[in-house]
Design a protein around this motif. Structure first.
Motif, PDB file in Angstrom:
ATOM      1  N   GLY A   1       3.823  32.773  80.468  1.00  0.00           N
ATOM      2  CA  GLY A   1       4.506  33.778  81.390  1.00  0.00           C
ATOM      3  C   GLY A   1       4.675  35.355  80.755  1.00  0.00           C
ATOM      4  N   VAL A   2       5.438  35.754  81.072  1.00  0.00           N
ATOM      5  CA  VAL A   2       5.781  37.458  80.087  1.00  0.00           C
ATOM      6  C   VAL A   2       7.539  37.626  80.524  1.00  0.00           C
ATOM      7  CG1 VAL A   2       5.756  39.611  80.317  1.00  0.00           C
ATOM      8  CG2 VAL A   2       3.829  38.339  81.661  1.00  0.00           C
ATOM      9  N   VAL A   3       7.430  37.523  79.165  1.00  0.00           N
ATOM     10  CA  VAL A   3       9.206  37.595  78.739  1.00  0.00           C
ATOM     11  C   VAL A   3       9.991  38.876  78.973  1.00  0.00           C
ATOM     12  CG1 VAL A   3      10.706  37.051  77.346  1.00  0.00           C
ATOM     13  CG2 VAL A   3       8.961  35.683  77.404  1.00  0.00           C
ATOM     14  N   SER A   4      11.118  38.953  79.606  1.00  0.00           N
ATOM     15  CA  SER A   4      11.120  40.195  79.347  1.00  0.00           C
ATOM     16  C   SER A   4      11.817  40.448  79.127  1.00  0.00           C
ATOM     17  CB  SER A   4      12.113  40.334  81.309  1.00  0.00           C
ATOM     18  OG  SER A   4      13.612  39.923  80.985  1.00  0.00           O
ATOM     19  N   GLY A   5      13.191  39.527  77.810  1.00  0.00           N
ATOM     20  CA  GLY A   5      13.840  40.007  77.124  1.00  0.00           C
ATOM     21  C   GLY A   5      15.164  40.282  77.216  1.00  0.00           C
ATOM     22  N   GLU A   6      15.792  40.335  78.738  1.00  0.00           N
ATOM     23  CA  GLU A   6      16.612  40.629  79.082  1.00  0.00           C
ATOM     24  C   GLU A   6      17.916  39.652  79.425  1.00  0.00           C
ATOM     25  OE1 GLU A   6      15.711  42.813  82.674  1.00  0.00           O
ATOM     26  OE2 GLU A   6      14.937  44.465  81.587  1.00  0.00           O
TER      27      GLU A   6
ATOM     28  N   LEU B   1      23.933  28.220  72.358  1.00  0.00           N
ATOM     29  CA  LEU B   1      23.863  29.684  71.338  1.00  0.00           C
ATOM     30  C   LEU B   1      22.516  30.046  71.600  1.00  0.00           C
ATOM     31  CD1 LEU B   1      26.676  29.058  69.309  1.00  0.00           C
ATOM     32  CD2 LEU B   1      27.074  30.054  71.365  1.00  0.00           C
ATOM     33  N   SER B   2      21.234  29.010  71.147  1.00  0.00           N
ATOM     34  CA  SER B   2      20.160  29.698  71.132  1.00  0.00           C
ATOM     35  C   SER B   2      19.587  30.513  71.587  1.00  0.00           C
ATOM     36  CB  SER B   2      19.200  28.431  70.059  1.00  0.00           C
ATOM     37  OG  SER B   2      18.894  27.440  71.436  1.00  0.00           O
ATOM     38  N   PHE B   3      19.582  30.705  73.043  1.00  0.00           N
ATOM     39  CA  PHE B   3      19.661  31.653  73.951  1.00  0.00           C
ATOM     40  C   PHE B   3      20.145  32.863  74.505  1.00  0.00           C
ATOM     41  CE2 PHE B   3      19.159  26.723  76.375  1.00  0.00           C
ATOM     42  CZ  PHE B   3      18.196  26.833  75.591  1.00  0.00           C
ATOM     43  N   ARG B   4      21.239  33.426  73.259  1.00  0.00           N
ATOM     44  CA  ARG B   4      20.931  34.729  73.294  1.00  0.00           C
ATOM     45  C   ARG B   4      20.377  35.587  73.460  1.00  0.00           C
ATOM     46  NH1 ARG B   4      26.569  35.542  71.129  1.00  0.00           N
ATOM     47  NH2 ARG B   4      26.119  37.619  71.188  1.00  0.00           N
ATOM     48  N   THR B   5      20.474  36.282  73.753  1.00  0.00           N
ATOM     49  CA  THR B   5      19.553  37.932  73.942  1.00  0.00           C
ATOM     50  C   THR B   5      20.289  38.989  72.572  1.00  0.00           C
ATOM     51  OG1 THR B   5      20.052  39.296  75.171  1.00  0.00           O
ATOM     52  CG2 THR B   5      18.302  37.150  76.416  1.00  0.00           C
ATOM     53  N   GLY B   6      19.073  40.024  72.901  1.00  0.00           N
ATOM     54  CA  GLY B   6      19.620  41.042  72.218  1.00  0.00           C
ATOM     55  C   GLY B   6      20.582  41.986  72.523  1.00  0.00           C
ATOM     56  N   GLN B   7      20.529  41.445  74.423  1.00  0.00           N
ATOM     57  CA  GLN B   7      21.398  42.428  75.128  1.00  0.00           C
ATOM     58  C   GLN B   7      23.151  41.611  74.561  1.00  0.00           C
ATOM     59  OE1 GLN B   7      18.561  41.684  78.111  1.00  0.00           O
ATOM     60  NE2 GLN B   7      17.712  43.768  77.210  1.00  0.00           N
ATOM     61  N   GLY B   8      22.765  40.739  74.426  1.00  0.00           N
ATOM     62  CA  GLY B   8      24.732  40.281  74.449  1.00  0.00           C
ATOM     63  C   GLY B   8      25.248  38.799  75.180  1.00  0.00           C
TER      64      GLY B   8
ATOM     65  N   ALA C   1      10.670  32.573  76.581  1.00  0.00           N
ATOM     66  CA  ALA C   1      12.224  32.742  78.331  1.00  0.00           C
ATOM     67  C   ALA C   1      11.630  33.484  79.267  1.00  0.00           C
ATOM     68  CB  ALA C   1      13.305  32.716  78.285  1.00  0.00           C
ATOM     69  N   SER C   2       9.861  33.064  79.770  1.00  0.00           N
ATOM     70  CA  SER C   2       9.485  34.522  80.550  1.00  0.00           C
ATOM     71  C   SER C   2      10.277  33.506  82.330  1.00  0.00           C
ATOM     72  CB  SER C   2       8.223  33.442  80.821  1.00  0.00           C
ATOM     73  OG  SER C   2       6.900  33.199  79.368  1.00  0.00           O
TER      74      SER C   2
ATOM     75  N   ARG D   1      12.436  51.475  83.607  1.00  0.00           N
ATOM     76  CA  ARG D   1      13.864  50.952  84.078  1.00  0.00           C
ATOM     77  C   ARG D   1      13.811  49.489  83.964  1.00  0.00           C
ATOM     78  NH1 ARG D   1      17.679  53.228  82.483  1.00  0.00           N
ATOM     79  NH2 ARG D   1      19.034  52.243  83.630  1.00  0.00           N
ATOM     80  N   GLY D   2      11.904  48.903  83.298  1.00  0.00           N
ATOM     81  CA  GLY D   2      11.566  47.469  82.995  1.00  0.00           C
ATOM     82  C   GLY D   2      10.101  47.516  83.900  1.00  0.00           C
ATOM     83  N   PRO D   3      10.196  46.011  83.814  1.00  0.00           N
ATOM     84  CA  PRO D   3       8.077  46.062  84.416  1.00  0.00           C
ATOM     85  C   PRO D   3       8.359  46.011  85.799  1.00  0.00           C
ATOM     86  CG  PRO D   3       9.348  44.037  83.343  1.00  0.00           C
ATOM     87  CD  PRO D   3      10.170  45.190  82.866  1.00  0.00           C
ATOM     88  N   LEU D   4       9.515  45.816  86.223  1.00  0.00           N
ATOM     89  CA  LEU D   4       9.128  46.057  87.639  1.00  0.00           C
ATOM     90  C   LEU D   4       9.589  47.410  88.327  1.00  0.00           C
ATOM     91  CD1 LEU D   4      12.357  43.464  88.789  1.00  0.00           C
ATOM     92  CD2 LEU D   4       9.791  42.848  88.414  1.00  0.00           C
ATOM     93  N   ALA D   5       9.691  48.291  87.567  1.00  0.00           N
ATOM     94  CA  ALA D   5       9.254  49.527  88.230  1.00  0.00           C
ATOM     95  C   ALA D   5       8.474  50.131  87.978  1.00  0.00           C
ATOM     96  CB  ALA D   5      10.853  50.226  87.361  1.00  0.00           C
ATOM     97  N   ASP D   6       8.077  49.768  86.097  1.00  0.00           N
ATOM     98  CA  ASP D   6       6.645  50.760  85.691  1.00  0.00           C
ATOM     99  C   ASP D   6       5.360  49.114  86.693  1.00  0.00           C
ATOM    100  OD1 ASP D   6       7.984  51.153  83.593  1.00  0.00           O
ATOM    101  OD2 ASP D   6       7.174  49.658  82.407  1.00  0.00           O
TER     102      ASP D   6
END
Length: 576
Positions: free
Chosen positions: A11-16, A296-303, A313-314, A548-553
């Motif tokens: 699948g596709v990863v949102s990164g959020e 701890l390896s599941f942290r994302t760049g958003q905090g 993480a699709s 505002r992300g893939p859903l808005a797009d």
């Protein structure tokens, strides 16, 4: 069912970051007394704080309406963070929780919605554990009415009349009682029947299922069952076998997977395994290092956190949005669809937002609209049976997931799903939909999201589309609603007619097409120009400068395709 597609994550990863994942990760670290190892806890606090609305409550995602679910997760996770992390909860959240209280003692997920045990559990824990306040005395009468004929506890008093018991409902109700009383005072239910029903959910393998008739044990059910029994000062019939079954879920990384045959260690499995072992009094020292390192390896760049390693993480909504917006490279669509179709719990037939959590109505509609199970009539019929046999509420409506009170978004989504199938249960299911929708009418042709709520454009159009699938609806009401909410410069507004937004404009064009109502292509084009962003995406409103992300797009792209020479149909998508 094979879960190999989930291992590869096509699948596709949102990164959020995800709120539930963030709560589960922080709570797990706190239970293991390892929360001080969390890097940059102030970033986690910032992510959680960003979910707070001006009304004091918190939302699953920034910009959405507050609900009891998100308010508990955010306030509890901030309380669990190390001191000095920067997260703070104010009195306004307590006031918001009280705004969702019912006179009968239960709480709603959002103000005006019917009460359910999910929301009541979250509200009681927030009030007592975060704010030190007492819930109403009427709570105990409401909880008492949850016991069904089989001895278990149901999602609401109305569900209890039909005998719909669930391990999760038992845990939420028992925990609400224990939190409110400290375990003192009379138990609101027949103890012997309740503990007997809970113990009967344990299989010979040692794990638990959610309901009578389920085939596959899972860690979520095992955690909730052991937790409910522990709060009743009871144990499973075979506690040693239960501990052994939980430890058998450990993978080579030292953390846990949800059920036998499922290959992905995720944050929910870690949360449930640690929680269940704590309830059973089992030692945690031998598993702590593996769990902490994995979580701890599941942290994302958003905090915050997502459910597995962020690069894998699709999720179903993001994947469906890319499919619908035609953003996949040639040949990638098939694997993405097969991945989406594998996102199902073994005892359910709906599609999950993320693998390993419960099925959700809106996510199922997005996946089907993107092409999932398009050539599999039996699978679509099974989804219809899941809707009508498992999650349709006594009032005829649907909530986001099983046990949640009804709302118009979910009910409209369910009507669209039922329309796609030829299952025997469809006619009765749609009859219930019509009954729920009728209860949300505030004036002729105007509807709210919940009975007694405020009418809006989106709720009105969702109601009319649902009625069209169920019993029929008058196109004149669509014409009137569009005229009331049409913004002169382009687009449609959910309330009034001044500030247009992408969700409302999509719903407006979707309803117009469904009812054969003519619309102005130039008016839509002007709106799309106003929300098309500098990074080639779409914003929810003209006030935003970036995507505002893939859903808005996705919604913006589908409206563009509708305007194109091909006049592509709009899929019946809804979010709120």
């Amino acid at each position: 069912m094979t879960y190999d597609m989930l291992r590869r994550s096509s699948g596709v990863v949102s990164g959020e970051s995800d709120l539930w994942c963030t709560y589960a990760a922080v709570r797990t670290l706190r239970w293991l007394d390892r929360v001080d190892e969390l890097p940059a806890p102030e970033a986690v606090a910032g992510f959680l704080s960003s979910r707070q609305n001006s009304d004091g409550g918190y939302a699953w995602s920034a910009g959405m309406s507050s609900d009891a679910w998100a308010t508990y997760y955010c306030t509890q996770a901030m309380a669990d963070l190390p001191a000095g992390s920067g997260g703070a909860v104010g009195a306004s959240s307590s006031a918001w929780v009280w705004s969702a209280a019912h006179a009968d003692g239960g709480f709603a997920m959002t103000p005006g919605q019917a009460s359910d045990v999910w929301a009541t559990y979250y509200a009681v824990r927030t009030l007592v554990e975060i704010y030190g306040e007492r819930p109403p005395e009427t709570l105990f009468d409401w909880l008492a009415a949850l016991q069904a004929e089989d001895g278990g506890l149901a999602w609401s008093p109305a569900h209890a009349k039909d005998g719909t018991s669930d391990v999760r409902a038992c845990y939420y109700a028992v925990t609400a009682w224990r939190t409110a009383t400290g375990g003192e005072g009379p138990l609101p239910w027949d103890r012997e029947r309740l503990t007997g029903w809970l113990r009967d959910r344990q299989s010979a393998s040692g794990g638990f299922t959610f309901q009578d008739g389920d085939d596959t044990d899972c860690l979520w059910a095992t955690f909730r069952a052991t937790g409910a029994l522990s709060r009743l000062d009871e144990l499973p019939r075979d506690p040693e076998g239960c501990v052994a079954w939980i430890l058998d879920r450990r993978g080579p990384d030292g953390s846990f997977t949800r059920w036998p045959g499922y290959p992905v260690p995720d944050v929910w499995a870690a949360f449930c395994a640690v929680g269940a072992l704590r309830e059973l009094g089992a030692g945690l020292d031998d598993i702590a290092d593996g769990v902490v390192g994995t979580v701890l390896s599941f942290r994302t760049g958003q905090g915050g956190f997502t459910y597995r390693a962020p690069e894998l993480a699709s999720d179903v909504l993001t994947t469906s949005a890319h499919l619908l917006a035609r953003r996949f490279p040639a040949g990638g669509e098939r694997d993405a669809l097969r991945w989406t179709e594998s996102c199902m719990l073994p005892n359910e037939n709906g599609i999950m937002y993320m693998p390993g959590r419960g099925s959700e109505v809106r996510c199922t509609l997005w996946a089907l609209s993107a092409g999932a199970f398009e050539d599999d009539a039996p699978a679509r019929a099974a989804i219809a049976d899941w809707l009508t046999g498992a999650i349709q509420n006594p009032d005829g409506g649907f909530g986001y997931w099983e046990g949640r009170a009804s709302d118009m978004v979910s009910t409209s989504a369910a009507a669209e799903i039922l329309h796609r199938t030829e299952a025997a249960s469809v006619t009765a299911g749609l009859r219930g939909v019509a009954e729920y929708v009728a209860g949300c009418e505030t004036a002729p042709g105007r509807y709210a999201d919940v009975p007694g709520g405020r009418p809006t454009l989106r709720a009105t159009l969702q109601a009319l589309r649902a009625l069209r699938r169920a019993t029929g609806a008058d196109a004149a009401h669509v014409v009137e609603a569009l005229a009331r909410h049409r913004v002169r410069g382009g687009g449609f507004a959910n309330e009034g007619n001044r500030v247009p937004d992408l969700l409302s404009t999509y719903e407006a064009l979707l309803a117009a097409d469904a009812f054969g109502v003519e619309w102005d292509a130039g008016h839509l084009a002007r709106f799309l120009d106003s929300v098309r962003t500098t990074d080639a995406g779409f914003a929810w409103t003209p006030l935003m400068a970036t995507s505002r992300g893939p859903l808005a797009d996705c919604l913006g792209r589908r409206l563009e395709l509708r305007l194109s020479h091909g006049r592509h149909d709009l899929p019946p998508l809804a979010l709120s």
